[in-house]
Design an enzyme around this catalytic site. Structure first.
Site, PDB file in Angstrom:
ATOM      1  N   CYS A 139       0.865  -1.176   0.000  1.00 45.59           N
ATOM      2  CA  CYS A 139       0.000   0.000   0.000  1.00 45.59           C
ATOM      3  C   CYS A 139       0.903   1.227   0.000  1.00 45.59           C
ATOM      4  O   CYS A 139       1.805   1.325   0.844  1.00 45.59           O
ATOM      5  CB  CYS A 139      -0.908  -0.010   1.227  1.00 45.59           C
ATOM      6  SG  CYS A 139      -1.841   1.526   1.418  1.00 45.59           S
ATOM      7  N   ASP A 184      -0.242  -5.798   0.225  1.00 52.05           N
ATOM      8  CA  ASP A 184      -1.481  -6.070  -0.493  1.00 52.05           C
ATOM      9  C   ASP A 184      -1.275  -7.347  -1.287  1.00 52.05           C
ATOM     10  O   ASP A 184      -0.163  -7.624  -1.756  1.00 52.05           O
ATOM     11  CB  ASP A 184      -1.815  -4.925  -1.456  1.00 52.05           C
ATOM     12  CG  ASP A 184      -2.291  -3.677  -0.744  1.00 52.05           C
ATOM     13  OD1 ASP A 184      -3.006  -3.812   0.265  1.00 52.05           O
ATOM     14  OD2 ASP A 184      -1.953  -2.577  -1.206  1.00 52.05           O
ATOM     15  N   HIS A 194      -3.816  -0.533  -6.239  1.00 51.45           N
ATOM     16  CA  HIS A 194      -4.186  -1.736  -6.998  1.00 51.45           C
ATOM     17  C   HIS A 194      -4.330  -1.431  -8.484  1.00 51.45           C
ATOM     18  O   HIS A 194      -3.860  -2.180  -9.336  1.00 51.45           O
ATOM     19  CB  HIS A 194      -5.510  -2.314  -6.504  1.00 51.45           C
ATOM     20  CG  HIS A 194      -5.521  -2.712  -5.068  1.00 51.45           C
ATOM     21  ND1 HIS A 194      -4.404  -3.018  -4.338  1.00 51.45           N
ATOM     22  CD2 HIS A 194      -6.562  -2.872  -4.218  1.00 51.45           C
ATOM     23  CE1 HIS A 194      -4.744  -3.341  -3.096  1.00 51.45           C
ATOM     24  NE2 HIS A 194      -6.050  -3.256  -2.998  1.00 51.45           N
ATOM     25  N   GLU A 195      -5.011  -0.333  -8.770  1.00 50.20           N
ATOM     26  CA  GLU A 195      -5.266   0.032 -10.166  1.00 50.20           C
ATOM     27  C   GLU A 195      -3.958   0.273 -10.913  1.00 50.20           C
ATOM     28  O   GLU A 195      -3.779  -0.170 -12.054  1.00 50.20           O
ATOM     29  CB  GLU A 195      -6.150   1.289 -10.233  1.00 50.20           C
ATOM     30  CG  GLU A 195      -7.527   1.107  -9.630  1.00 50.20           C
ATOM     31  CD  GLU A 195      -7.608   1.346  -8.110  1.00 50.20           C
ATOM     32  OE1 GLU A 195      -8.743   1.438  -7.618  1.00 50.20           O
ATOM     33  OE2 GLU A 195      -6.558   1.456  -7.427  1.00 50.20           O
ATOM     34  N   VAL A 222       6.470 -13.648 -24.161  1.00 47.40           N
ATOM     35  CA  VAL A 222       7.220 -13.182 -23.001  1.00 47.40           C
ATOM     36  C   VAL A 222       7.989 -14.374 -22.433  1.00 47.40           C
ATOM     37  O   VAL A 222       7.477 -15.495 -22.389  1.00 47.40           O
ATOM     38  CB  VAL A 222       6.301 -12.532 -21.933  1.00 47.40           C
ATOM     39  CG1 VAL A 222       5.362 -13.539 -21.297  1.00 47.40           C
ATOM     40  CG2 VAL A 222       7.131 -11.821 -20.868  1.00 47.40           C
ATOM     41  N   GLU A 223       9.224 -14.155 -22.057  1.00 47.96           N
ATOM     42  CA  GLU A 223      10.019 -15.213 -21.434  1.00 47.96           C
ATOM     43  C   GLU A 223       9.558 -15.324 -19.987  1.00 47.96           C
ATOM     44  O   GLU A 223       9.541 -14.332 -19.255  1.00 47.96           O
ATOM     45  CB  GLU A 223      11.507 -14.855 -21.552  1.00 47.96           C
ATOM     46  CG  GLU A 223      12.436 -16.000 -21.207  1.00 47.96           C
ATOM     47  CD  GLU A 223      12.531 -16.255 -19.729  1.00 47.96           C
ATOM     48  OE1 GLU A 223      12.337 -17.424 -19.318  1.00 47.96           O
ATOM     49  OE2 GLU A 223      12.773 -15.289 -18.972  1.00 47.96           O
ATOM     50  N   SER A 224       9.157 -16.512 -19.575  1.00 47.32           N
ATOM     51  CA  SER A 224       8.439 -16.667 -18.308  1.00 47.32           C
ATOM     52  C   SER A 224       9.285 -16.368 -17.071  1.00 47.32           C
ATOM     53  O   SER A 224       8.766 -15.842 -16.090  1.00 47.32           O
ATOM     54  CB  SER A 224       7.801 -18.055 -18.197  1.00 47.32           C
ATOM     55  OG  SER A 224       8.778 -19.064 -18.225  1.00 47.32           O
TER      56      SER A 224
END
Length: 153
Positions: free
Chosen positions: A51, A58, A92-93, A73-75
């Site tokens: 937060c 969070d 969060h957004e 994307v390479e994991s």
């Protein structure tokens, strides 16, 4: 190593967790099935950030779906990128949309969406959804499989 991994700097290497999302290096590899319409899903059920006001942790369940174009994307780099939020303070957004935008910028996918299903803060869960556009025709996109909050599990 194959030519697909020639330019990777993290795969097969001891790589420390980046201290922030800005320091994290997301890497991509050529899509060996370019031209095919298929969906890739990454699920991160234990995503954490801080937060920005209190510094308290969070927690979220993230689901990332994308239709690759020329790149995947390479994991390992994705895992490290997501882990770099552990000590990052953001709402969060901001976390959810930033992850989606960074992946879209890196991959130029045909389509990408992210669902951020956040556990309650102050007694209220916050779910955040972002996508690059409408779902292309002819692709099967399953439900993200995360139920509305009822003591998420």
């Amino acid at each position: 190593m194959s030519h697909y991994t020639d330019n990777l700097t993290q795969l097969g290497q001891a790589t420390p967790l980046p201290q922030s999302p800005d320091e994290a290096v997301l890497e991509r590899v050529p899509n060996p099935q370019a031209g095919q319409v298929y969906l890739v899903r990454f699920t991160q059920p234990e995503f954490t950030s801080l937060c920005p006001m209190t510094g308290q942790p969070d927690f979220a369940h993230l689901v990332i779906d994308y239709l690759p174009g020329d790149w995947l994307v390479e994991s390992k780099s994705l895992k490290l990128f997501l882990g770099s939020f552990r000590n990052h303070g953001a709402f969060h957004e901001d976390c959810t949309v930033s992850i989606g935008r960074r992946l879209a910028d890196l991959l130029s996918p045909q389509w990408l969406r992210i669902g951020g299903y956040w556990y309650p803060r102050g007694g209220m869960p916050i779910d955040v959804f972002w996508q690059t556009g409408t779902v292309p025709q002819g692709v099967w996109v399953p439900d993200q499989g995360v139920p509305g909050y009822r003591g998420r599990g």
